[in-house]
Design a protein around this motif. Structure first.
Motif, short mmCIF file in Angstrom:
data_model
loop_
_atom_site.label_atom_id
_atom_site.label_comp_id
_atom_site.label_asym_id
_atom_site.label_seq_id
_atom_site.Cartn_x
_atom_site.Cartn_y
_atom_site.Cartn_z
N GLY C 40 -31.43 59.99 36.63
CA GLY C 40 -31.16 58.85 37.49
C GLY C 40 -30.56 59.28 38.82
N PHE C 41 -30.95 58.58 39.88
CA PHE C 41 -30.40 58.84 41.21
C PHE C 41 -30.05 57.55 41.93
N THR C 42 -29.00 57.61 42.70
CA THR C 42 -28.68 56.52 43.62
C THR C 42 -29.11 56.96 45.02
N GLY C 43 -28.84 56.14 46.05
CA GLY C 43 -29.17 56.52 47.42
C GLY C 43 -28.23 57.60 47.92
N LEU C 44 -28.78 58.73 48.38
CA LEU C 44 -27.97 59.86 48.84
C LEU C 44 -28.27 60.16 50.30
N ASP C 45 -27.24 60.53 51.02
CA ASP C 45 -27.42 61.02 52.39
C ASP C 45 -27.68 62.52 52.27
N VAL C 84 -40.49 52.35 36.07
CA VAL C 84 -39.29 52.39 36.90
C VAL C 84 -38.20 51.58 36.20
N ASN C 85 -37.02 52.17 36.03
CA ASN C 85 -35.87 51.40 35.54
C ASN C 85 -34.84 51.34 36.64
N CYS C 86 -34.46 50.12 36.99
CA CYS C 86 -33.54 49.91 38.10
C CYS C 86 -32.28 49.20 37.62
N PHE C 87 -31.14 49.78 37.95
CA PHE C 87 -29.84 49.17 37.67
C PHE C 87 -29.22 48.80 39.02
N LEU C 88 -28.90 47.52 39.18
CA LEU C 88 -28.33 47.04 40.46
C LEU C 88 -26.86 46.66 40.27
N TYR C 110 -49.41 48.81 40.60
CA TYR C 110 -48.00 49.17 40.51
C TYR C 110 -47.62 49.71 39.14
N PRO C 111 -46.51 50.47 39.08
CA PRO C 111 -46.00 50.90 37.76
C PRO C 111 -45.31 49.75 37.03
N CYS C 112 -44.97 49.98 35.78
CA CYS C 112 -44.12 49.04 35.04
C CYS C 112 -42.70 49.13 35.59
N ARG C 113 -41.92 48.12 35.32
CA ARG C 113 -40.57 48.09 35.88
C ARG C 113 -39.66 47.20 35.05
N THR C 114 -38.40 47.61 34.93
CA THR C 114 -37.34 46.77 34.36
C THR C 114 -36.16 46.83 35.31
N ILE C 125 -27.38 51.04 43.68
CA ILE C 125 -28.59 51.06 42.87
C ILE C 125 -28.64 52.39 42.13
N GLU C 126 -29.09 52.35 40.89
CA GLU C 126 -29.34 53.59 40.13
C GLU C 126 -30.77 53.47 39.64
#
Lengths: 143, 143, 143
Positions: C40-45, C84-88, C110-114, C125-126
């Motif tokens: 898992g990754f979040t937004g990185l600079d 895609v799994n998205c945690f907000l 598109y891909p599947c997503r949750t 976001i993760e």
């Protein structure tokens, strides 16, 4: 052909008491096409069947112990894990301990991992792992 | 070769109205190498396209109905599910009902499962399932 | 045979500074049997190694950028993503932006997503993605 058949581990004696306490009957793990998916587990006291007592470090180690036990039943180990998903009841407080524990319990090259917080049904950590019959130690390292 | 090609179910007539309401265009499910991944779904009222009304039990059954519908389009059923991930808006309150529902909707040997709480975008439950073209009923049970 | 061996991407130069800041040593991604799991990754600079600054849209794009970078190292792209799994951190507030961003960054089909909410260790976001060496553009569409 046999190697690709589906295998379901429906019970593990050491976990039976804990799962019965909560009326849980889902599979412990399923292997198919060399891929192994495992149900989520928190830290359990395997002697009493209760959710294990804290502090976090002890409790989280006991969650990892469950997976080590489960993989052992299939002739596998934590070296076969490719992905760990971790849900923490107190993510900001416990992430550093979890990160240290992860590095102490797994051998490099480490598996993939995602960690987020979540209000849990029980315990301070809920762990999920996906594994493969190939050991990470046999993998080709790409950088 | 065909059996291993990737198939994408991009729409299901019964779900189209619900997904359009939220502007959702992701795939319903993707099958590749006999493994099936499915997008997450909550309980939907398939007649109106709205998030289904509670109580929890009815709403959660309707979420499982979505997956049963989706697997049916691929000639599969809930017997092909190997892993269920469940996110509950009210985990402490709704886990017992969800656990009962799980045992009533799936046939043994049951799939693997993980349940945690999560603040949801919509509804009281968000379900994910991973399936395989092999039925659990054809699996070898290991204990 | 080689095509089915396990490959582990243990580091990506552009991500090293960020991961070192948090003492993170897990694998970036693992490929086995043409399936790719990613941490898992979040937004990185990527210039400073810090969690990227908001607003959400910019930060979320930077999280997707991490995955695009990672898949590029394997000769793959976002077209190979199946799930895609998205945690907000703020699911009700940020879901519409995330849904728009998803449609702008991925190509159809598109891909599947949750997507669910979660108290995150860091960032807004993760993201998690599962991919396959087969492109979605080569898939058979089923409706």
């Amino acid at each position: 052909l046999e190697a690709r058949a589906m295998k379901i581990l429906t019970s593990v004696p050491e976990l039976s008491s804990s799962l019965a306490t909560f009326g849980i009957e889902n599979a412990i793990c399923i292997e198919v096409d060399n891929l192994i998916v495992v149900s989520g587990f928190t830290g359990l006291d395997l002697k009493t069947g209760a959710i294990s007592e804290g502090p976090f470090e002890k409790h989280a180690h006991e969650a990892v112990d469950c997976f080590e036990l489960i993989f052992g039943k299939l002739g596998l180990s934590l070296d076969h894990v490719i992905k760990v998903n971790c849900f923490l009841a107190n993510p900001l407080q416990d992430f550093p301990s979890w990160n240290d524990l992860f590095k102490s319990r797994f051998n490099p090259p480490y598996p993939c991992r995602t960690t987020v917080g979540a209000p849990l049904v029980a315990g301070l950590i809920e762990l999920e792992m996906m594994a493969h019959r190939t050991s990470r130690r046999a993998a080709r390292i790409v950088t």
